[in-house]
Write a protein that holds these residues in place. Structure first.
Motif, PDB file in Angstrom:
ATOM      1  N   LEU A 580       0.808  -1.217   0.000  1.00 46.12           N
ATOM      2  CA  LEU A 580       0.000   0.000   0.000  1.00 46.12           C
ATOM      3  C   LEU A 580       0.845   1.271   0.000  1.00 46.12           C
ATOM      4  O   LEU A 580       0.298   2.378  -0.005  1.00 46.12           O
ATOM      5  N   GLY A 581       2.157   1.136  -0.007  1.00 39.92           N
ATOM      6  CA  GLY A 581       3.000   2.319  -0.065  1.00 39.92           C
ATOM      7  C   GLY A 581       2.865   3.025  -1.407  1.00 39.92           C
ATOM      8  O   GLY A 581       2.731   2.388  -2.454  1.00 39.92           O
ATOM      9  N   ALA A 610      11.240 -11.443  15.331  1.00 44.70           N
ATOM     10  CA  ALA A 610       9.990 -10.880  14.805  1.00 44.70           C
ATOM     11  C   ALA A 610      10.134 -10.564  13.319  1.00 44.70           C
ATOM     12  O   ALA A 610      11.230 -10.232  12.852  1.00 44.70           O
ATOM     13  N   PRO A 611       9.033 -10.636  12.541  1.00 45.30           N
ATOM     14  CA  PRO A 611       9.080 -10.234  11.132  1.00 45.30           C
ATOM     15  C   PRO A 611       9.557  -8.792  10.988  1.00 45.30           C
ATOM     16  O   PRO A 611       9.273  -7.939  11.855  1.00 45.30           O
ATOM     17  N   ALA A 612      10.259  -8.520   9.921  1.00 49.52           N
ATOM     18  CA  ALA A 612      10.840  -7.194   9.729  1.00 49.52           C
ATOM     19  C   ALA A 612      10.733  -6.788   8.267  1.00 49.52           C
ATOM     20  O   ALA A 612      10.639  -7.628   7.373  1.00 49.52           O
ATOM     21  N   ALA A 613      10.742  -5.472   8.044  1.00 45.71           N
ATOM     22  CA  ALA A 613      10.711  -4.911   6.690  1.00 45.71           C
ATOM     23  C   ALA A 613      11.915  -4.009   6.492  1.00 45.71           C
ATOM     24  O   ALA A 613      12.270  -3.215   7.381  1.00 45.71           O
ATOM     25  N   TYR A 614      12.542  -4.119   5.334  1.00 44.74           N
ATOM     26  CA  TYR A 614      13.701  -3.326   4.963  1.00 44.74           C
ATOM     27  C   TYR A 614      13.330  -2.480   3.744  1.00 44.74           C
ATOM     28  O   TYR A 614      12.852  -3.004   2.742  1.00 44.74           O
ATOM     29  N   VAL A 615      13.557  -1.170   3.835  1.00 43.04           N
ATOM     30  CA  VAL A 615      13.331  -0.268   2.700  1.00 43.04           C
ATOM     31  C   VAL A 615      14.688   0.119   2.138  1.00 43.04           C
ATOM     32  O   VAL A 615      15.547   0.645   2.850  1.00 43.04           O
ATOM     33  N   CYS A 616      14.869  -0.165   0.850  1.00 42.91           N
ATOM     34  CA  CYS A 616      16.191  -0.044   0.234  1.00 42.91           C
ATOM     35  C   CYS A 616      16.111   0.765  -1.052  1.00 42.91           C
ATOM     36  O   CYS A 616      15.053   0.903  -1.663  1.00 42.91           O
ATOM     37  N   ARG A 617      17.263   1.248  -1.492  1.00 45.97           N
ATOM     38  CA  ARG A 617      17.473   1.762  -2.843  1.00 45.97           C
ATOM     39  C   ARG A 617      18.806   1.188  -3.313  1.00 45.97           C
ATOM     40  O   ARG A 617      19.791   1.245  -2.582  1.00 45.97           O
ATOM     41  N   CYS A 621      20.022  -0.571   2.251  1.00 46.97           N
ATOM     42  CA  CYS A 621      18.786  -0.500   3.030  1.00 46.97           C
ATOM     43  C   CYS A 621      18.904   0.388   4.255  1.00 46.97           C
ATOM     44  O   CYS A 621      19.970   0.501   4.868  1.00 46.97           O
ATOM     45  N   ASP A 622      17.770   1.012   4.607  1.00 41.93           N
ATOM     46  CA  ASP A 622      17.651   1.685   5.894  1.00 41.93           C
ATOM     47  C   ASP A 622      17.551   0.641   6.995  1.00 41.93           C
ATOM     48  O   ASP A 622      17.394  -0.555   6.733  1.00 41.93           O
ATOM     49  N   ALA A 623      17.601   1.097   8.219  1.00 48.06           N
ATOM     50  CA  ALA A 623      17.455   0.174   9.343  1.00 48.06           C
ATOM     51  C   ALA A 623      16.087  -0.511   9.262  1.00 48.06           C
ATOM     52  O   ALA A 623      15.081   0.134   8.948  1.00 48.06           O
ATOM     53  N   PRO A 624      16.018  -1.813   9.515  1.00 46.59           N
ATOM     54  CA  PRO A 624      14.742  -2.526   9.399  1.00 46.59           C
ATOM     55  C   PRO A 624      13.771  -2.108  10.495  1.00 46.59           C
ATOM     56  O   PRO A 624      14.163  -1.585  11.545  1.00 46.59           O
ATOM     57  N   THR A 625      12.495  -2.324  10.225  1.00 45.21           N
ATOM     58  CA  THR A 625      11.469  -2.034  11.218  1.00 45.21           C
ATOM     59  C   THR A 625      10.507  -3.202  11.343  1.00 45.21           C
ATOM     60  O   THR A 625      10.281  -3.934  10.364  1.00 45.21           O
ATOM     61  N   THR A 626       9.978  -3.356  12.526  1.00 42.17           N
ATOM     62  CA  THR A 626       8.937  -4.364  12.763  1.00 42.17           C
ATOM     63  C   THR A 626       7.566  -3.711  12.893  1.00 42.17           C
ATOM     64  O   THR A 626       6.573  -4.405  13.103  1.00 42.17           O
ATOM     65  N   ASP A 627       7.515  -2.379  12.753  1.00 42.54           N
ATOM     66  CA  ASP A 627       6.297  -1.601  12.987  1.00 42.54           C
ATOM     67  C   ASP A 627       5.663  -1.185  11.661  1.00 42.54           C
ATOM     68  O   ASP A 627       6.268  -0.424  10.903  1.00 42.54           O
ATOM     69  N   ARG A 632       4.951   2.401   6.838  1.00 39.66           N
ATOM     70  CA  ARG A 632       4.051   3.242   6.042  1.00 39.66           C
ATOM     71  C   ARG A 632       4.660   4.632   5.855  1.00 39.66           C
ATOM     72  O   ARG A 632       4.639   5.190   4.750  1.00 39.66           O
ATOM     73  N   ALA A 633       5.195   5.176   6.920  1.00 36.77           N
ATOM     74  CA  ALA A 633       5.796   6.506   6.833  1.00 36.77           C
ATOM     75  C   ALA A 633       6.996   6.515   5.894  1.00 36.77           C
ATOM     76  O   ALA A 633       7.250   7.509   5.193  1.00 36.77           O
ATOM     77  N   ALA A 634       7.736   5.416   5.842  1.00 38.75           N
ATOM     78  CA  ALA A 634       8.922   5.346   4.994  1.00 38.75           C
ATOM     79  C   ALA A 634       8.577   5.211   3.517  1.00 38.75           C
ATOM     80  O   ALA A 634       9.419   5.478   2.660  1.00 38.75           O
TER      81      ALA A 634
END
Length: 637
Positions: A580-581, A610-617, A621-627, A632-634
């Motif tokens: 949904l990003g 815990a499951p994690a998401a990584y936002v990369c280019r 990647c930026d630091a992963p988040t579990t939130d 969404r903000a990223a």
């Protein structure tokens, strides 16, 4: 030779066929003096493109049916579109044209050959202005937005005058530009155009789905044919508009359009048929355009009774004078002060739709076109994921499976069409490879099944090796080993669908983001060079190229979601948030750590179990988040 090019849902193609080709005397004359060839432009878009370019160059206009007279070598020398059975308004009859061409061929053969040779030489010299391999930047995209603003119709939405076509690819550019830059004017043009179309007669207010275009500037009266490609593109557009704004209207239209495609266009083999005709039996044995869709006040009363008929007439804009022909009206949702009871309107819609189902239905063109099914796969996969409709994702999977089973050969070369489970004889063109790859990439992101990424890679390898000019990076619509025509077609501008050129640029860019493939990224950027040239000049006709350029400027961002399983609730929450990003062209890879299905998942680990998401280019990647909220903000704005 006489070449007639048309397509199943073309009204005037059917008219000319009935008036002339089915006339015994005309048919006998044709058979005696000509070799006649009938081509479906949807099966052979390369033939259509080459001869339409000749028609437009010679006459300044084009259309279908396209009528071309040519030498046995395929060199054209006389052109036209529809010819009537008798002289009309300064236009010669078809028989007169045949007799004139026959006379020229018999008595002035050398002159005809000279004309044909000159036309072919002129076409060979009409190379496109490629513009070089440099992709567009901020300046070109801002100029394109300014150009669209100048052509925008602020009173009615859309661009230009009548007839008005749904600007699907331009709206994708506007949504992506807003997401990347925050330009409110871009979002406003997209929102207002989508609302005006959804409220107009171009949208089927009972059954969902869009007609091909509106004959007027207000979106009131459509040309009633319904094409798979329009509905696939618009389904995705409205789903993306909802993703950006939360608009309830956009949500409803996206889902209704998806349901229309599945209900009325899905074939028994799981693919999607090409089109529904504009014409149908009006109940008296006559084939009339729009007969299936329009209503008179008397017809409303017959189905609903007086009280509900009055309500329906006000709600849907049905008048005694009519908005179409012979006192009939196309259903709309005009803005008005009256507040309607939702449950009562739902009942009215259901009864009208049920009654309409008993009318003679428009004919359906059952051929499955690879490119258009690729567009449908992308739209249904994303719409199903956004709105928690697994049945739509399953429909996308069914069509994708059909493409692999029936349209792939053992070298992953595509067949353009199939019908009734039988592959056709025509080779796929660039748009087939690009749009099917685009659909598979969307499916990979939605399902977490890496096999669809692999299939996209097979197709894009063909784009690199068989459709590309190695020296310049320019793209051709046909493969290097395709049947030779009088000219190798090459057109980067969008028409009713994304051009093969811009669609390939988008798929190459998305694949590179998933795999870190430098050759695919380089090819995408070189292909975008034409957008740098054309975007500021003709933005309405290169909207998908502009949308791809937005994705490139944003990265595009790459999102890796790792978890113990995609059925795990926390993993699903991150995966859905990633999908949904609104970051332009963002790609998503989801699965277990080091599953091997997606290169983007390599070395991505859980965070404290815990499951994690990584936002990369570029795989950084930026630091992963579990939130999910942080994710969404990223990914938004």
């Amino acid at each position: 030779m006489f070449l007639s090019v048309g397509y199943s849902a073309c009204h005037w193609c059917h008219v000319m066929a009935h008036e002339s080709f089915e006339d015994d005397d005309t048919a006998a004359y044709l058979n005696e003096h000509f070799v006649s060839v009938k081509v479906d432009r949807e099966e052979r878009p390369d033939v259509d493109a080459v001869y339409m370019e000749a028609v437009q160059a010679a006459t300044g206009q084009g259309g279908w049916p396209m009528s071309v007279f040519m030498t046995p070598d395929g060199e054209p020398f006389y052109f036209g579109t529809y010819f009537p059975p008798a002289p009309r308004q300064g236009m010669p009859s078809f028989r007169q044209v045949l007799e004139g061409v026959r006379g020229a061929w018999t008595d002035r053969r050398d002159e005809v050959a000279e004309v044909a040779g000159k036309i072919v030489r002129d076409l060979a010299g009409r190379e496109i202005s490629y513009g070089g391999p440099e992709a567009p930047g901020e300046q070109e995209l801002s100029q394109a937005l300014l150009g669209l603003t100048r052509e925008y119709d602020p009173q009615r939405g859309g661009f230009g005058g009548a007839p008005k076509f749904p600007p699907s690819m331009v709206i994708e550019f506007l949504l992506r530009h807003h997401a990347r830059t925050g330009a409110e004017g871009a979002l406003q043009m997209a929102q207002d155009t989508c609302e005006r179309m959804a409220r107009g007669g171009i949208y089927d207010q009972l059954g969902g789905g869009f007609a091909r275009y509106s004959v007027d500037r207000d979106w009131v009266v459509p040309h009633f044919e319904k094409m798979l490609y329009d509905n696939a593109l618009l389904c995705r557009v409205y789903a993306h508009l909802w993703r950006a704004t939360g608009s309830e209207l956009a949500r409803r239209v996206a889902l209704e359009t998806a349901d229309f495609m599945v209900r009325e266009l899905r074939t028994g083999e799981g693919g999607f048929a090409s089109a529904l005709d504009a014409d149908s039996d009006d109940g008296s044995g006559r084939h009339v355009e729009g007969a299936y869709y329009v209503w008179t006040p008397a017809q409303l009363r017959e189905v609903l009774g007086d009280e509900d008929a009055g309500l329906a007439a006000r709600h849907f804009g049905v008048t005694e004078e009519g908005t179409f022909e012979h006192g009939a009206s196309v259903l709309q949702l005009p803005r008005q002060d009256e507040v309607f009871d939702a449950a009562r309107i739902a009942s009215v819609r259901e009864r009208l739709l049920s009654h309409r189902a008993g009318r003679p239905a428009p004919g359906r063109d059952d051929k499955v076109v690879a490119a258009w099914n690729g567009l449908a796969v992308a739209a249904l996969a994303e719409t199903g994921a956004y709105f928690d409709r697994p049945d739509l994702v399953e429909a996308a999977l069914g069509a994708a499976d059909l493409l692999v089973r029936l349209h792939f050969d053992d070298q992953a070369r595509l067949t353009r069409t199939s019908r009734d489970g039988q592959a056709g004889a025509n080779s796929g063109v660039l748009e087939d490879y690009a749009d099917v790859a685009e659909g598979f990439l969307a499916l990979a992101s939605v399902t977490g099944e890496g096999v669809w990424l692999d299939f996209a890679g097979f197709l894009l390898d063909h784009v690199l090796t068989r459709f590309s000019d190695e020296e310049s990076g320019a793209l051709y619509d046909t493969a290097a080993d395709a049947e030779r025509l009088i000219r190798r077609p090459q057109d980067p501008t969008d028409n009713a669908v994304p051009s093969g050129w811009s669609a390939a640029a988008g798929a190459l860019l998305g694949y590179a983001a998933q795999t870190a493939s430098a050759p695919h990224r380089h090819a995408a950027e070189r292909a975008l060079g034409v957008v740098k040239t054309l975007g500021p000049r003709v933005p309405r006709f290169i909207g998908w190229g502009l949308a791809v350029a937005e994705a490139r400027l944003d990265g595009p961002r790459e999102v890796a979601v790792v978890g113990p399983a995609l059925t795990d609730e926390a993993t699903r929450a991150l995966h859905r948030t990633a999908l949904l990003g609104t970051a332009p062209g963002a790609v998503v890879a989801a699965g277990t750590p080091d599953s091997g299905e997606f290169p983007l998942l390599a070395d991505r680990t859980l965070r404290q179990g815990a499951p994690a998401a990584y936002v990369c280019r570029d795989f950084t990647c930026d630091a992963p988040t579990t939130d999910p909220e942080r994710l969404r903000a990223a990914l938004n704005g």
